[in-house]
Enzyme design. Sequence first.
Site, PDB file in Angstrom:
ATOM      1  N   LYS A 189       1.071  -1.636   0.094  1.00  0.00           N
ATOM      2  CA  LYS A 189       0.237  -0.526   0.057  1.00  0.00           C
ATOM      3  C   LYS A 189       0.972   1.422   0.416  1.00  0.00           C
ATOM      4  O   LYS A 189       2.415   1.598   1.020  1.00  0.00           O
ATOM      5  CB  LYS A 189      -0.962   0.034   1.402  1.00  0.00           C
ATOM      6  CG  LYS A 189      -2.011   1.187   1.109  1.00  0.00           C
ATOM      7  CD  LYS A 189      -3.058   1.042   2.615  1.00  0.00           C
ATOM      8  CE  LYS A 189      -3.629   2.086   2.526  1.00  0.00           C
ATOM      9  NZ  LYS A 189      -3.344   3.332   3.148  1.00  0.00           N
ATOM     10  N   HIS A 213      -1.596   8.365   0.665  1.00  0.00           N
ATOM     11  CA  HIS A 213      -1.681   7.959   2.127  1.00  0.00           C
ATOM     12  C   HIS A 213      -2.560   9.239   2.581  1.00  0.00           C
ATOM     13  O   HIS A 213      -1.805   9.970   3.671  1.00  0.00           O
ATOM     14  CB  HIS A 213      -0.629   7.556   2.845  1.00  0.00           C
ATOM     15  CG  HIS A 213      -0.582   6.960   4.443  1.00  0.00           C
ATOM     16  ND1 HIS A 213       0.189   5.687   4.348  1.00  0.00           N
ATOM     17  CD2 HIS A 213      -1.722   6.940   5.101  1.00  0.00           C
ATOM     18  CE1 HIS A 213      -0.055   5.029   5.692  1.00  0.00           C
ATOM     19  NE2 HIS A 213      -0.829   6.059   6.084  1.00  0.00           N
ATOM     20  N   ARG A 266     -11.486   9.125   4.461  1.00  0.00           N
ATOM     21  CA  ARG A 266     -12.417  10.535   5.697  1.00  0.00           C
ATOM     22  C   ARG A 266     -13.829  10.711   4.868  1.00  0.00           C
ATOM     23  O   ARG A 266     -14.209  10.752   5.678  1.00  0.00           O
ATOM     24  CB  ARG A 266     -11.371  11.460   5.194  1.00  0.00           C
ATOM     25  CG  ARG A 266     -10.349  11.529   6.307  1.00  0.00           C
ATOM     26  CD  ARG A 266      -8.877  11.915   6.103  1.00  0.00           C
ATOM     27  NE  ARG A 266      -8.450  13.127   4.446  1.00  0.00           N
ATOM     28  CZ  ARG A 266      -7.588  12.856   4.197  1.00  0.00           C
ATOM     29  NH1 ARG A 266      -7.242  13.691   5.212  1.00  0.00           N
ATOM     30  NH2 ARG A 266      -7.383  13.092   2.792  1.00  0.00           N
TER      31      ARG A 266
HETATM   32  C1  LIG Z   1      -8.139   8.043  10.938  1.00  0.00           C
HETATM   33  C2  LIG Z   1      -7.147   7.041   9.384  1.00  0.00           C
HETATM   34  C3  LIG Z   1      -6.316   5.810  10.348  1.00  0.00           C
HETATM   35  C4  LIG Z   1      -5.149   5.866   8.715  1.00  0.00           C
HETATM   36  N1  LIG Z   1      -4.094   4.729   9.248  1.00  0.00           N
HETATM   37  C5  LIG Z   1      -3.589   4.527   8.562  1.00  0.00           C
HETATM   38  C6  LIG Z   1      -3.231   2.909   8.724  1.00  0.00           C
HETATM   39  O1  LIG Z   1      -2.729   2.200  10.036  1.00  0.00           O
HETATM   40  N2  LIG Z   1      -2.625   1.870   8.003  1.00  0.00           N
HETATM   41  C7  LIG Z   1      -3.092   2.867   6.577  1.00  0.00           C
HETATM   42  O2  LIG Z   1      -2.263   2.318   5.851  1.00  0.00           O
HETATM   43  N3  LIG Z   1      -3.316   3.731   5.974  1.00  0.00           N
HETATM   44  C8  LIG Z   1      -3.988   4.281   6.891  1.00  0.00           C
HETATM   45  N4  LIG Z   1      -4.831   5.967   6.642  1.00  0.00           N
HETATM   46  C9  LIG Z   1      -4.752   6.234   5.739  1.00  0.00           C
HETATM   47  C10 LIG Z   1      -5.924   5.721   4.828  1.00  0.00           C
HETATM   48  O3  LIG Z   1      -5.905   3.999   4.693  1.00  0.00           O
HETATM   49  C11 LIG Z   1      -5.852   5.982   3.448  1.00  0.00           C
HETATM   50  O4  LIG Z   1      -4.973   5.669   2.336  1.00  0.00           O
HETATM   51  C12 LIG Z   1      -5.885   7.592   3.610  1.00  0.00           C
HETATM   52  O5  LIG Z   1      -6.975   7.994   4.343  1.00  0.00           O
HETATM   53  C13 LIG Z   1      -6.686   7.588   1.900  1.00  0.00           C
HETATM   54  O6  LIG Z   1      -7.662   8.786   2.046  1.00  0.00           O
HETATM   55  P1  LIG Z   1      -8.994   9.480   1.681  1.00  0.00           P
HETATM   56  O7  LIG Z   1      -8.489   9.778   3.502  1.00  0.00           O
HETATM   57  O8  LIG Z   1      -8.797  11.309   1.227  1.00  0.00           O
HETATM   58  O9  LIG Z   1      -9.570   9.258   0.920  1.00  0.00           O
HETATM   59  C14 LIG Z   1      -5.237   6.684   7.734  1.00  0.00           C
HETATM   60  C15 LIG Z   1      -6.635   7.338   7.197  1.00  0.00           C
HETATM   61  C16 LIG Z   1      -6.983   8.256   8.586  1.00  0.00           C
HETATM   62  C17 LIG Z   1      -8.412   8.699   7.677  1.00  0.00           C
END
Ligand SMILES: Cc1cc2nc3c(=O)[nH]c(=O)nc-3n(C[C@H](O)[C@H](O)[C@H](O)COP(=O)(O)O)c2cc1C
Length: 318
Positions: A189, A213, A266
């Site tokens: 990822k 990310h 989000r």
């Molecule tokens: C609260 C929160 C925690 C997240 N934790 C992780 C994580 O532990 N590992 C990971 O690969 N991505 C994590 N992400 C990223 C999401 O998997 C994703 O890539 C990202 O939120 C996509 O963008 P968007 O929020 O604009 O749709 C996290 C995102 C948020 C908002």
Amino acid sequence: MEKEAKWPGPEGLIPVLPKAASNASWHTRRFLDEILIEERIIGTHVADLTMQLWGKNFTSPIMMPAFSHLNKAGLDHQPMEEYAQAAKHLGIVNWVGMESDEDYAKIAEVGAETIRIIKPFADHEKISSQMAFAAAHRAFAVGIDIDHSIGTDGELDVVDGEKLGTLTAQDIEKFAAFSRELGMPFVAKGVLSTQDAAICQKAGVDAIVVSHHHGRLPFAVPPAMILPEIKKVSGKMKVFADCSVDDGRDAYKLMALGADAVSTGRAILPGLLKDGTPAVEKKIRQMNAQLKELMGYTGVAALDAFDPTVLWYHGRHF
Ligand SMILES: Cc1cc2nc3c(=O)[nH]c(=O)nc-3n(C[C@H](O)[C@H](O)[C@H](O)COP(=O)(O)O)c2cc1C
């Protein structure tokens, strides 16, 4: 227009959208919004959203995000389990990010088809042991967010007191092979270049997530912009995408540009934090309807029939 979002929980726990030109989420939103769609209505059908992935059937290519830490947001409910519940009810793929084994087990217990994403810990034993734990808890697949190594101070990042590291091509090959031994597909990822995608392909990775990310990399290229190039070097790997998939139209554009499936992020957060499972289900159902509507309008009867030539960008075919 960008809005200053306010989420509950301790400061810094949940990423918000900073108002800065370096914010990749802002560029990603803008790029997706400028992609327009032509109509191919004659002889069209009501679209079929069902997806087969690694021997399992799902109702939609719109998947949950790899979230983490939300149970620590000081709420009186458990968002991590709640969105897993929504995935299970809807029959879509669930993803989970950085959680301890103990907390991962509680989420796995919900019974959704879950992909566990593990941090690129400097301690590789920890990565292997979390992979084995995921396998023992019947994870659908396992992976590493390879893009989370460098922190905002330019040094190797530390999360929850755990030091993260960078991964080499050999490391990725080693973890992909271990995943095969455990009987699970392996996902990288956070791929955002053809170079990294080609390395993953050679290393035996089963799927990549084209992602920045939620803007870890300042000025990151939008996933939708680079997706067609990455697709060309991806071989047999599945190509997933995320970032700013806020509705079904965003999902359509990424699928038309070559994604096999997408994760919303989000966009589900306000409903999830406020009302839990029903709010997430409602949002995903709405996104599915929007995706299906556009597929119907453009003659895309099923997920294997997307065609990038329906897309226009700045007055030209994409
Ligand atoms: C609260 C929160 C925690 C997240 N934790 C992780 C994580 O532990 N590992 C990971 O690969 N991505 C994590 N992400 C990223 C999401 O998997 C994703 O890539 C990202 O939120 C996509 O963008 P968007 O929020 O604009 O749709 C996290 C995102 C948020 C908002």
